[in-house]
Design an enzyme around this catalytic site. Structure first.
Site, PDB file in Angstrom:
ATOM      1  N   ASP A 133       0.836  -1.204   0.000  1.00  0.00           N
ATOM      2  CA  ASP A 133       0.000   0.000   0.000  1.00  0.00           C
ATOM      3  C   ASP A 133       0.874   1.259   0.000  1.00  0.00           C
ATOM      4  O   ASP A 133       0.359   2.369  -0.127  1.00  0.00           O
ATOM      5  CB  ASP A 133      -1.003  -0.005   1.174  1.00  0.00           C
ATOM      6  N   LYS A 185      -1.268  -9.383   2.786  1.00  0.00           N
ATOM      7  CA  LYS A 185      -0.549  -8.947   3.972  1.00  0.00           C
ATOM      8  C   LYS A 185      -1.425  -7.948   4.709  1.00  0.00           C
ATOM      9  O   LYS A 185      -2.105  -7.136   4.080  1.00  0.00           O
ATOM     10  CB  LYS A 185       0.792  -8.301   3.608  1.00  0.00           C
ATOM     11  N   GLU A 220       9.088  -4.379  10.750  1.00  0.00           N
ATOM     12  CA  GLU A 220       9.498  -3.061  10.265  1.00  0.00           C
ATOM     13  C   GLU A 220      10.065  -2.195  11.377  1.00  0.00           C
ATOM     14  O   GLU A 220       9.428  -2.016  12.414  1.00  0.00           O
ATOM     15  CB  GLU A 220       8.314  -2.352   9.581  1.00  0.00           C
TER      16      GLU A 220
HETATM   17  O1  KIV Z   1       3.594  -1.149   1.636  1.00  0.00           O
HETATM   18  C1  KIV Z   1       4.765  -1.583   1.650  1.00  0.00           C
HETATM   19  O2  KIV Z   1       5.586  -1.283   0.762  1.00  0.00           O
HETATM   20  C2  KIV Z   1       5.144  -2.486   2.742  1.00  0.00           C
HETATM   21  C3  KIV Z   1       6.547  -2.986   2.825  1.00  0.00           C
HETATM   22  C4  KIV Z   1       7.567  -1.913   2.887  1.00  0.00           C
HETATM   23  C5  KIV Z   1       6.739  -3.966   3.902  1.00  0.00           C
HETATM   24  O3  KIV Z   1       4.299  -2.827   3.522  1.00  0.00           O
HETATM   25 NA    NA Z   2       2.323  -1.800   3.381  1.00  0.00          NA
END
Ligand code: KIV
Ligand code: NA
Length: 267
Positions: free
Chosen positions: A44, A113, A181
């Site tokens: 996202d 995710k 993260e």
């Molecule tokens: O949205 C994203 O790019 C992420 C990653 C950096 C883990 O969630």
């Molecule tokens: Na993300």
């Protein structure tokens, strides 16, 4: 046809070779990421990186489906994971399933995710039990920036217990992998040692089972700001700036187009 890596195959990498992950949002970049990586995430982060949004909070299901389809057209062998956007899963496990199933059905990606640990345990278990492989995401969870009070390192000192509890909850719920993260290196290592599922670090140190970066950050294309955990492998914004300046100069001086770009007389 080439088989794509499955969530189970990624899970089985724990303790073997490091898992290489990158984000992608478009077909041409997905082709490059697919050739180099094991996991391609339609993050996202697309909202900030490609749409100029101030945070990830304004990202919608429609945006994730649009970019998910673009990325899937460039995937041959990597596992494609699509982020669940803010507001699409937090309300209830049923809401999460409704939207996760749309992401899989309408993009062809094999996994989603979502952000959160203890608070999302029930939801992750609900999804996995119903056929949706889930990658967790804990530590700095950007969708919670307004309660976290900024994009700060998480899990320092006593806060480590909270982050560790989140990691355990995600594993117990049945996630096949987990993004860590912005954690102190020692906590990233500790969680990696304690969990049976692979940890994918972004600013969580070299002991994680895999690493992920935002593609535009590592290419030096997104230059608005640069977190300490980003390593720049190219400086494409600078190169693009120079290319555009040369083009503008050529048009103004009529050096472009030249004879080689022009068509001859009608015969
Ligand atoms: O949205 C994203 O790019 C992420 C990653 C950096 C883990 O969630
Ligand atoms: Na993300």
């Amino acid at each position: 046809p080439i088989q794509t890596l499955t969530p189970m195959a990624i899970q089985a990498r724990k303790g073997k070779e490091p898992i290489v992950c990158l984000t992608a949002y478009t077909t041409p970049i997905a082709r490059l990421a697919d050739a180099a990586c094991d996991v391609v995430l339609v993050g996202d982060s697309v909202g900030m990186v490609l749409h100029g949004l101030p945070s990830t909070l304004g990202v919608t299901m429609d945006m994730m489906i649009l970019h998910g389809n673009a990325v899937m057209r460039g995937i041959g062998k990597a596992l494609c994971v699509v982020d669940m956007p803010f507001g699409s899963y937090e309300e209830s496990p049923a809401q999460a399933f409704r939207n996760a199933s749309r992401l899989l059905a309408e993009t062809g990606a094999a996994a989603v995710k979502l952000e959160g640990g203890v608070s999302m345990k029930e939801t992750i278990a609900f999804l996995v039990a119903r056929g949706v492989p889930v990658m967790g995401h804990i530590g700095l969870t950007p969708q919670a920036v307004n309660v976290l009070g900024g994009y700060k390192v998480q899990g320092r000192n006593e806060d480590a217990q909270r982050v560790l509890a989140d990691a355990r909850a995600v594993e117990e719920a049945g996630a096949f992998a987990i993004v860590l993260e912005k954690l102190p290196r020692s906590l990233g290592a500790d969680i990696t040692n304690r969990l049976g599922i692979p940890t994918i670090g972004i600013g969580a140190g070299p002991e994680c089972d895999g690493q992920i970066l935002v593609i535009d950050d590592m290419l030096g294309l997104f230059a608005d700001f640069r977190p300490k955990f980003v390593k720049r492998y190219a400086n494409l914004a600078e190169q693009a700036e120079q290319a555009l300046a040369s083009y503008a100069q050529d048009v103004r001086s009529r050096a472009f187009p030249g004879p080689e770009h022009s068509f001859g007389e009608r015969t």
